[in-house]
Design an enzyme around this catalytic site. Structure first.
Site, mmCIF file in Angstrom:
data_model
loop_
_atom_site.group_PDB
_atom_site.id
_atom_site.type_symbol
_atom_site.label_atom_id
_atom_site.label_comp_id
_atom_site.label_asym_id
_atom_site.label_seq_id
_atom_site.Cartn_x
_atom_site.Cartn_y
_atom_site.Cartn_z
ATOM 1 N N LYS A 269 37.679 47.354 37.035
ATOM 2 C CA LYS A 269 38.385 46.101 37.296
ATOM 3 C C LYS A 269 38.397 45.236 36.044
ATOM 4 C CE LYS A 269 38.287 42.151 40.494
ATOM 5 N NZ LYS A 269 37.631 41.588 41.707
ATOM 6 N N SER B 244 40.842 40.144 44.875
ATOM 7 C CA SER B 244 41.252 40.264 43.494
ATOM 8 C C SER B 244 41.149 41.681 42.933
ATOM 9 C CB SER B 244 40.408 39.313 42.630
ATOM 10 O OG SER B 244 39.026 39.658 42.684
ATOM 11 N N SER C 242 37.063 39.658 47.732
ATOM 12 C CA SER C 242 37.854 40.345 46.705
ATOM 13 C C SER C 242 37.691 41.856 46.672
ATOM 14 C CB SER C 242 37.521 39.771 45.316
ATOM 15 O OG SER C 242 38.005 38.458 45.207
#
Length: 290
Positions: free
Chosen positions: A76, A152, A176
């Site tokens: 990520k 996210s 997220s």
């Protein structure tokens, strides 16, 4: 052939597949999904190949590269991966050079044989529950390109759900990891704060590292590899007293109770198919605990 993280690691450790062969297949998949999904914001083939070759060299020497041996992963873009840039999904950081060191979380995965191939898209500084930025554009859900994979950790979710990679790193402060898991049909959980060390300054007192996978067993193995204290994080928890990969098969759940609600008491409309599947799952869990 089993292309889960556990299946790949087992075959690489046994010498049945080479890590570089797994990587080549993964690279081809990432290239094919690059346009419509926009799951990756950075891919480094040279670094990935060097990591895969190192895994193969250890196998050839009779060593065990670890429980994630040869497993290609996405990282990520809010998390540091040595040799790759961290843009945080922001124009402020886009174009900056590579960082020098891994996060503790990623360092443990790499030590277990994982092969980072690139950075997955995230909303700017992880602040949104969908993945769209001025820096990198829109990331789309592979189940329906008109939909978002959430945020996210949306880039990781899109990549894993599309089969581009078997798993990828995530993080979760207010959903997220869990939101993208729900939107993309994946396994995603938020570990207890401090279970995986997170040293250094953070914009959140609730954010924790995690992973998105297609199976519970992979997520359990991830916790086995990444959990444990680190002197750089004063809030990190002591080492677990169990092996999570064993616990998911042996834990006695008889008598445990959980609550489930279709509408949380306020949702006006729930899709009938979602309601049907969710209720069936809740009833299955209840039956297992009897």
């Amino acid at each position: 052939m089993d292309d889960t993280a556990i299946g790949i690691a087992a075959s690489v450790r046994a010498g049945e597949r080479k890590a570089v062969e797994v990587l080549d297949a993964c690279r081809a998949a990432v290239a094919s999904g690059k346009g419509p999904l926009n799951a990756f914001v950075h891919v480094d083939e040279a670094l990935a190949r060097a990591a895969a070759e190192a895994v193969d060299e250890r196998v050839a020497a009779g060593d065990d590269p670890g429980p994630f041996a040869g497993v290609p992963i996405g990282v990520k873009d809010l998390e540091d991966c040595a040799g790759m840039p961290t843009s945080h999904g922001s124009l402020l950081y886009k174009g900056r050079g590579p960082v020098a060191a891994d996060s503790v979380h990623l360092g443990r995965l790499r030590a277990a044989g994982a092969v980072p191939i690139g950075k997955t898209a995230a909303p700017e500084f992880g602040t949104l529950n969908f993945t769209k930025t001025k820096a990198w554009g829109i990331t789309r859900n592979p189940w329906n390109l008109e939909r978002t994979p959430g945020g996210s950790s949306g880039g990781t979710a899109a990549a894993v759900a599309a089969g581009l990679i078997p798993c990828g790193t995530a993080s979760d402060g207010g959903g997220s990891t869990r939101i993208p898991a729900a939107f993309a049909g994946l396994v995603g959980m938020k570990p207890s704060h401090g279970r995986i060390p997170h040293p250094g300054p953070s914009g959140s007192q609730t954010a924790v590292y995690g992973i998105l996978t297609t199976t519970v067993a992979e997520s359990a193995r991830h916790l086995d590899v990444t959990s444990g204290p680190d002197d750089r994080d004063r809030l990190s928890l002591p080492a677990p007293t169990l092996r999570y990969e064993d616990a998911i098969e042996t834990l006695d759940v008889a008598g445990l109770r959980a609550r489930w609600s279709l509408d949380m008491g306020f949702v006006e409309h729930v899709d009938p198919e979602v309601a049907r599947i969710a209720e069936a799952a809740a009833r299955s869990l209840a039956a297992a605990a009897e």
